[in-house]
Design an enzyme around this catalytic site. Structure first.
Site, mmCIF file in Angstrom:
data_model
loop_
_atom_site.group_PDB
_atom_site.id
_atom_site.type_symbol
_atom_site.label_atom_id
_atom_site.label_comp_id
_atom_site.label_asym_id
_atom_site.label_seq_id
_atom_site.Cartn_x
_atom_site.Cartn_y
_atom_site.Cartn_z
ATOM 1 C CD GLU A 200 -0.972 -10.779 -5.445
ATOM 2 O OE1 GLU A 200 -1.855 -10.905 -5.690
ATOM 3 O OE2 GLU A 200 -0.405 -11.579 -4.718
ATOM 4 C CD GLU A 307 -0.477 -11.665 -0.613
ATOM 5 O OE1 GLU A 307 -0.992 -12.682 -1.270
ATOM 6 O OE2 GLU A 307 -1.093 -10.594 -0.639
#
Length: 433
Positions: A200, A307
């Protein structure tokens, strides 16, 4: 003329599906993230936070306690938060892979920071458990020098200095080379299947996505040249919160074969006003809509939902209707924000339909998924989800089949060996004509 148009369209779609199925090579990952273990995240819970009540991330935890006390508390946490029993339980539920986040400070000592080393020993132990249980593992560099996102999951919340300090990117690559050299060795080749370059990295200021792109190019090359025995180790890049299509040129840019480079996207429906205003069916539809971007990306390079979760902000009323929200006062009304062990069957069904829609889309349009997380609060807890009935058992079971306009071929889940050819049947690619 219309007849020939339909026939030609059918042939194109058939060819596209054959190519996609060839790419997938029956290697669908059905995984779970090991959250809050080797990188602390307070919101996931854990007794460890009682030892440093003022801490909010791993940096402040270590800084508050000092090296010795932090190491002692972390050892207790590392040995209890995720265990061999956890691995075996996940395997028994049909999970075939784990994504394990780790911080750079656990790989290479950083004298300038208060972080404590020692997590790698527990990672190595977990790799042995995973191998014994027939699971594969992604090693995910979740925290890198300077923080790539300013989130607590990078180790330190706050400033994003990864790209502003010129030493951080080379230091990140050094960490990745160390991981690649160690975990591509023959003793890990049956269990470690991928390394994720960074988790991320934000694409907005002070980061620049063009710098992230160049980092991926350089890191890919560095990791490839550091591989020892397992030359097939996959190298994963995160989408940096931009469109998946923005990365479609990367395989040719780094000269990767189809299986060498992978793309990770994180799909949640709780962090933006666009999703927190949806009712139950709205969340299902939103999940279904991801099939198009995922399929297009997955046709170019293996794409994963690295995710995702069952979390949604929804309340259900006694008449069965749902609305967005985290609280309600009407008699018989219940919200997903309530303790999941107390959810009514109606609410369990709402969350289950949302989960099934996501699983259908990931199974049918990507190369696999990792639920966040093995444990945690409410709808973030995979093990609770299985036990409470809002995650299917077996994983292929559907109480709400065909929600996204297609159904998957039935398959049997038998650990990682339960790889299946996830062609969509009826009402799918061909059924849409």
């Amino acid at each position: 003329m219309k007849f020939f148009t339909v026939i030609s369209t059918t042939l194109i779609l058939l060819l596209r599906q054959v190519v996609a199925d060839h790419h997938h090579n029956d290697h669908t990952i059905r995984g779970v993230n090991v959250g809050g273990w080797l990188i602390l995240e307070q919101w996931l819970g854990g007794d460890i936070w009682n030892t440093a009540p003022d801490a909010s991330d791993e940096y402040s935890f270590c800084n508050s306690l000092g090296q010795d006390a932090a190491f002692s508390a972390l050892q207790q946490h590392w040995s209890t938060w995720f265990t061999k029993d956890t691995v075996n339980e996940l395997a028994s539920y049909g999970i075939n892979a784990l994504r394990i986040p780790i911080g750079y400070w656990s790989v290479v000592k950083d004298q300038s920071q208060p972080y404590v080393m020692g997590a790698m020993d527990y990672l190595d132990q977990a790799l042995g458990w995973a191998e014994d249980a027939g699971l594969k593992v992604w090693i995910d560099l979740h925290g890198i020098p300077g923080s790539q996102n300013g989130f607590d999951n990078s180790g330190r919340a706050g400033a994003v200095d990864w790209q502003t300090n010129s030493s951080n990117i080379p230091a990140s690559i050094t960490v990745l080379q160390s991981l690649a050299e160690k975990y591509s060795a023959s003793n890990y080749s049956d269990v470690v299947v991928a390394i994720e370059l960074v988790n991320e990295p934000i694409s907005w200021s002070p980061n620049n996505v063009s710098v992230t792109r160049q980092f991926y190019i350089d890191a890919y090359s560095a990791v490839r040249s550091s591989l020892t025995d397992n030359q097939d180790l996959q190298i994963i890049m995160h989408d940096s919160f931009v469109n998946l299509s923005d990365w479609s040129d990367m395989p040719s840019t780094v000269n990767a074969s189809y299986d060498q480079l992978g793309l990770d996207t994180h799909i949640y429906q709780v962090f933006t006003p666009e999703t927190t205003t949806l009712d139950g069916p709205g969340h299902v539809q939103k999940a279904c809509d991801y099939q198009y971007s995922l399929q297009s990306s997955n046709d170019v390079l293996p794409t994963y939902a690295g995710e995702w979760s069952a979390a949604e902000e929804v309340c259900i009323y006694s008449n069965g209707t749902t609305a967005a929200g985290t609280s309600c006062s009407e008699d018989g009304c219940q919200c997903t924000s309530d303790d999941s062990s107390q959810w009514s069957q109606q609410l369990v069904d709402v969350v289950r339909s949302f989960v099934e829609a996501q699983m259908d889309v990931f199974e049918g349009n990507s190369t696999g998924y990792f639920f966040w997380s093995h444990t945690g609060p409410g709808a973030w807890n995979f093990i609770s989800g299985v036990q409470q009935g809002w995650i299917p058992q077996p994983l292929s079971d559907r109480q709400f089949p065909g929600q996204c306009g297609f159904q998957l071929q039935n398959e049997t889940d038998d650990g990682y060996h339960g790889y299946h050819d996830h062609r969509r049947v009826k009402r799918g690619l061909l059924g849409s004509i």
